[in-house]
Design a protein around this motif. Structure first.
Motif, short mmCIF file in Angstrom:
data_model
loop_
_atom_site.label_atom_id
_atom_site.label_comp_id
_atom_site.label_asym_id
_atom_site.label_seq_id
_atom_site.Cartn_x
_atom_site.Cartn_y
_atom_site.Cartn_z
N ASP A 1 -9.78 5.23 -17.56
CA ASP A 1 -8.98 4.19 -17.35
C ASP A 1 -8.67 3.75 -18.71
OD1 ASP A 1 -9.59 3.86 -14.64
OD2 ASP A 1 -11.65 3.32 -15.02
N VAL A 2 -7.33 3.54 -18.99
CA VAL A 2 -6.53 3.04 -20.15
C VAL A 2 -5.92 1.60 -19.53
CG1 VAL A 2 -6.65 5.32 -21.09
CG2 VAL A 2 -4.82 4.51 -19.73
N ARG B 1 -1.39 10.22 -1.49
CA ARG B 1 -2.78 10.63 -1.42
C ARG B 1 -3.25 10.37 0.17
NH1 ARG B 1 -6.25 7.32 -5.37
NH2 ARG B 1 -4.87 5.57 -4.67
N ALA B 2 -4.08 11.47 0.48
CA ALA B 2 -4.58 11.11 1.69
C ALA B 2 -5.51 10.16 1.79
CB ALA B 2 -5.49 12.39 2.11
N LEU B 3 -5.59 9.51 3.20
CA LEU B 3 -6.40 8.21 3.39
C LEU B 3 -7.75 8.40 2.99
CD1 LEU B 3 -4.70 6.91 6.75
CD2 LEU B 3 -4.76 5.76 4.42
N ILE C 1 -0.14 5.69 -11.09
CA ILE C 1 -0.93 6.33 -12.15
C ILE C 1 -2.32 6.65 -11.37
CG2 ILE C 1 -2.53 5.47 -14.06
CD1 ILE C 1 -0.09 3.58 -14.84
N SER C 2 -2.88 6.13 -10.34
CA SER C 2 -3.80 6.45 -9.49
C SER C 2 -3.53 7.79 -9.06
CB SER C 2 -4.29 5.34 -8.54
OG SER C 2 -4.78 4.17 -9.12
N ALA C 3 -2.56 7.73 -8.30
CA ALA C 3 -2.21 9.20 -7.76
C ALA C 3 -2.05 10.44 -8.80
CB ALA C 3 -1.01 9.03 -6.96
N VAL C 4 -1.55 10.10 -9.83
CA VAL C 4 -1.33 11.13 -10.77
C VAL C 4 -2.83 11.49 -11.50
CG1 VAL C 4 -0.57 11.80 -13.34
CG2 VAL C 4 0.93 10.61 -11.57
N LYS C 5 -3.67 10.48 -11.55
CA LYS C 5 -5.13 10.74 -12.21
C LYS C 5 -6.01 11.72 -11.16
CE LYS C 5 -6.61 6.63 -13.37
NZ LYS C 5 -7.22 5.51 -13.75
N ASP C 6 -5.94 11.44 -9.97
CA ASP C 6 -6.43 12.24 -8.75
C ASP C 6 -5.81 13.61 -8.85
OD1 ASP C 6 -7.95 10.17 -8.18
OD2 ASP C 6 -6.98 9.71 -6.17
N GLU D 1 6.20 -1.65 -3.65
CA GLU D 1 6.58 -2.92 -4.22
C GLU D 1 6.37 -2.99 -5.63
OE1 GLU D 1 4.32 -5.59 -2.01
OE2 GLU D 1 5.27 -5.43 0.01
N HIS D 2 7.20 -3.79 -6.35
CA HIS D 2 7.38 -3.91 -7.84
C HIS D 2 5.87 -4.13 -8.48
CE1 HIS D 2 8.57 -4.59 -11.89
NE2 HIS D 2 8.24 -5.70 -11.73
N GLY D 3 5.20 -4.93 -7.87
CA GLY D 3 3.97 -5.37 -8.22
C GLY D 3 2.77 -4.42 -8.10
N HIS D 4 2.92 -3.34 -7.52
CA HIS D 4 1.92 -2.22 -7.40
C HIS D 4 2.40 -1.03 -7.49
CE1 HIS D 4 0.17 -5.67 -4.78
NE2 HIS D 4 1.23 -5.66 -4.23
N VAL D 5 3.65 -0.61 -7.47
CA VAL D 5 4.03 0.63 -7.72
C VAL D 5 3.23 1.46 -8.94
CG1 VAL D 5 6.30 0.33 -8.76
CG2 VAL D 5 6.05 2.47 -7.20
N LEU D 6 3.36 0.91 -10.07
CA LEU D 6 2.80 1.62 -11.21
C LEU D 6 1.38 1.97 -11.18
CD1 LEU D 6 4.81 0.05 -14.46
CD2 LEU D 6 5.05 2.18 -13.12
N ASP D 7 0.62 1.01 -10.53
CA ASP D 7 -0.79 1.17 -10.48
C ASP D 7 -0.94 2.37 -9.59
OD1 ASP D 7 -1.67 -0.75 -12.31
OD2 ASP D 7 -1.85 -2.25 -11.23
N GLU D 8 -0.34 2.27 -8.31
CA GLU D 8 -0.49 3.39 -7.31
C GLU D 8 -0.19 4.61 -7.83
OE1 GLU D 8 -1.57 3.28 -4.40
OE2 GLU D 8 -2.12 1.10 -4.05
#
Length: 324
Positions: free
Chosen positions: A234-235, A47-49, A222-227, A213-220
């Motif tokens: 939000d689920v 995602r663009a900054l 999911i956010s990218a896919v939603k965008d 990193e393991h603790g962030h990759v899924l949230d990142e």
């Protein structure tokens, strides 16, 4: 800024009520330390900054981006300082002219870890800062330095000081931001993660490594896919992950992605297409219960009937030959 230290402060819940605010995003800098590249368009996590920052202030009533227009995931107002490249004070003045809310969030376009929770905390700090109320609330970075372009301000205070600077010097072009912030009563919120900005290619590399990193990759992800898909939903991702695990364990490994897809489809069809997070949770609950029933049947070992043949199968064809 090239250092990065994780902190539990990022994403902390806001403790204040929702408030109407506008946002001004400054995205027209020269990015000299990046070789003059179009920094707001540099991608972190796909995602663009600029898009990441726009996601963090998505609750703003009006969002103004001070830069040349470009495609963005949601509608914004475009503004430009005169002349272009006149510096942050001139850009802030140009953006502020399009706002009407008394509280304004001012952001740079190079903050990969900024999120909506941090914006809410800044607004809460602004409302509670000092007995008479602060003029602004800003983040401080890992070294304790003020970050005035990750802040919430009272629009009246910004307009007052900008007008004063313009009256004394005639122009805002080229003036440093501290000429403005030095005259304001500010409260500070420490957050070395959300305040992390990308000034160099080392910063970009650090940000890109962190989101994997393991603790962030899924949230990142999911956010990218939603965008990318234009989904604003939000689920509880833990529910979906638990469902995928149960389907894989109780049925078969390929059942995990197929089941989560079917749950999403069912949720989208619920209530005439108006299903939301609750519809996802309910469909997930039903699918998990089904997967557990499958697992229980597979684990059960009932006593075999006395005349059962070990090799018999439900679809076996009886042997009808005379000598069978």
């Amino acid at each position: 800024m090239t250092a990065y230290e994780p902190t539990s402060a990022q994403g902390a819940a806001d403790t204040g009520d929702d408030v109407v605010y506008d946002a001004v995003v400054l995205a027209g800098g020269g990015a000299r330390r990046l070789g003059g590249v179009d920094k707001p368009a540099v991608r972190v996590g796909g995602r663009a900054l600029l898009d990441r920052v726009l996601g963090a202030c998505a609750e703003a009533r009006t969002t103004v981006v001070v830069a040349d227009p470009r495609p963005t995931p949601r509608p914004v107002i475009w503004a430009r300082e005169d002349p272009p490249g006149g510096g942050p004070l001139a850009a802030l003045d140009a953006g502020l002219r399009h706002t009407t809310a008394e509280q304004v969030v001012v952001l740079s376009a190079d903050l990969p870890f900024l999120d909506e929770g941090t914006v809410r905390r800044l607004l809460a700090a602004l409302r509670t800062g000092g007995a008479d109320g602060a003029d602004g609330a800003l983040l401080t970075d890992a070294d304790g330095r003020d970050q005035p372009l990750v802040a919430a301000y009272r629009a009246s205070a910004l307009r007052r000081e900008l007008a004063s600077l313009a009256d004394s010097g005639g122009r805002l072009t080229g003036l440093p931001l501290r000429r403005l912030t030095g005259a304001l009563d500010l409260t500070r919120v420490q957050d070395p993660v959300a305040s992390f900005d990308c000034d160099t290619w080392d910063d970009i590399a650090t940000a890109r490594a962190r989101i994997r990193e393991h603790g962030h990759v899924l949230d990142e992800w999911i956010s990218a896919v939603k965008d990318e898909l234009g989904i604003d939903l939000d689920v509880d991702t833990k529910v979906l992950l638990d469902l995928a695990r149960d389907a894989a364990h109780g049925v078969a490994r390929p059942a995990a992605p197929l089941t989560t897809f079917l749950v999403g489809y069912a949720a989208a069809q619920a209530k005439g297409g108006q299903g939301g997070p609750e519809a996802v949770a309910e469909a997930s609950r039903k699918a998990v219960a089904l997967a557990l029933r499958w697992a229980e049947e597979a684990a059960a070992k009932p006593d075999a009937a006395p005349d059962a043949k070990p090799a018999a199968t439900p679809d076996a064809t009886p042997d009808t030959r005379p000598d069978a």
